[in-house]
Design a protein around this motif. Sequence first.
Motif, short mmCIF file in Angstrom:
data_model
loop_
_atom_site.label_atom_id
_atom_site.label_comp_id
_atom_site.label_asym_id
_atom_site.label_seq_id
_atom_site.Cartn_x
_atom_site.Cartn_y
_atom_site.Cartn_z
N TRP A 34 4.57 54.46 5.57
CA TRP A 34 3.53 55.03 4.72
C TRP A 34 4.19 55.64 3.49
CZ3 TRP A 34 2.13 60.28 3.52
CH2 TRP A 34 0.88 60.41 2.88
N GLY A 37 1.14 59.28 -1.67
CA GLY A 37 0.71 59.34 -3.06
C GLY A 37 0.56 58.00 -3.74
N ARG A 38 0.57 56.90 -2.99
CA ARG A 38 0.47 55.58 -3.59
C ARG A 38 -0.75 54.83 -3.04
NH1 ARG A 38 5.07 53.81 -6.39
NH2 ARG A 38 6.86 55.21 -6.17
N LYS A 39 -1.58 54.32 -3.95
CA LYS A 39 -2.73 53.55 -3.52
C LYS A 39 -2.30 52.23 -2.90
CE LYS A 39 -6.98 51.42 -5.26
NZ LYS A 39 -7.84 51.18 -6.46
N ASN A 40 -1.34 51.57 -3.53
CA ASN A 40 -0.83 50.30 -3.03
C ASN A 40 0.33 50.53 -2.07
OD1 ASN A 40 -2.53 48.47 -4.59
ND2 ASN A 40 -1.40 49.22 -6.37
N GLN A 41 0.20 50.08 -0.86
CA GLN A 41 1.23 50.24 0.16
C GLN A 41 2.03 48.92 0.27
OE1 GLN A 41 1.81 53.18 2.16
NE2 GLN A 41 0.55 54.06 0.55
N TYR A 42 2.82 48.66 -0.78
CA TYR A 42 3.50 47.38 -0.87
C TYR A 42 4.50 47.16 0.26
CZ TYR A 42 1.60 46.95 -5.62
OH TYR A 42 0.77 46.84 -6.69
#
Length: 421
Positions: A34, A37-42
């Motif tokens: 996880w 603070g990031r929308k995209n969990q690349y």
Amino acid sequence: MNKRVAELFAGVGGFRVGLDALNSGWKTVYANQWEPGRKNQYAFDCYVRHYGDSSINSNIDINKVDKTTIPDIELLVGGFPCQDYSVAHSGAQGIEGKKGVLWWDIRDTVEAKMPPFILLENVDRLLSSPGPRQRGRDFGMILFTLNQLGYGVQWRMINAADYGFPQRRRRVFIFAYRKDTEYYRELEDLHDLKKAIKDHSVYHKELPIKKHLTLQKKGSIDGYLDIVDFSDNFSFKFENTGIMQDSEIFTGKYESAYEGKHVLLDDIVLDSVDDEELFIDTKPGRLEKFEYLKGAKKEERTAKTGFKYYYSEGGMSFPDPLDRPGRTMLTSEHSINRSTHVIKDKQTGRLRLLDPVECERLQTFPDGWTEGMPKTARYFMMGNALVCGVVTKIGSGIDDIMERETNLKPASEIVKLNIKH
């Protein structure tokens, strides 16, 4: 024999890639990744793309995970940030660790699952953190808490290039083993911590060292009133390898005895690349910026307070030589800064940045491992990853230890100490 693994802070799966390469039966039964603070969990998406989306893959804050729900395991692995591990009294709540420090989630996972073996990775400065004021306190805290939970510990700061890998990347690997294991008893029977770390360590099989250790030192994590007393007062100079058994510490400085093939930048650089943006001369001013950043300098600067001082730093090779392993790759790789690799393209002779595939090769991932995410994210993921091949070498030593463990007790039978932090 079960060989189940849980991977915390899994990133794009470096530990799993390293263990899978052994083909010795390791099975990942839980993985958590996880990015706060990031929308995209690349990273998580990359992990799922390679290993499948199932109930074993967790994409939530590890602090919110009920650690008791993690399946039973024989090995816990993970790389975690180097942070300030100080603790303090908190009134009626007892003792607690600094907020947001991920070590305590590892510690809670260990207490909940009591795996017989643990393998963790961290930056080399962990051994001296938080610095001159209380050198070694943070690493000592890890030893202290693992000892409380009933584990012995070995560590080795490994420069991947010293063992044939294409990157000069120094990282600390921490191997812990429960006190009821055959392996722990074998080391106890030696009655010699120095001999244990030189001749019987988990690293010894595939990561040989010269027999003579320098800067040898003994110490102890015993004699403190509680974990707060330890946090406030412990200080110790840990060298690049060592062991802790029953609160006693032995540490020393080793040198590699590796005599195999060394992989160089030239071995992993592509013969040609199609991405024209990688070339320095496609954007005006880039060459001059890199020449300045990588060059020697001594210049007057002014602090916010108005104080004037001279800043100086030595020059570095520009472009990066292909007849050496690469430098440590950072998450800022590909941006215009001093740490970014710049090489001479094999086909055209033009200066260029590394391609994402070359970055994957620096970390010994399969080519194209991070495909499917933006290019900047691919560089970030590799700068944040580990050298998978080092995990494979350490894993070979763990395999040998596991073969001798004919009577491993399940976690439910292990007495858990009541630790408050």
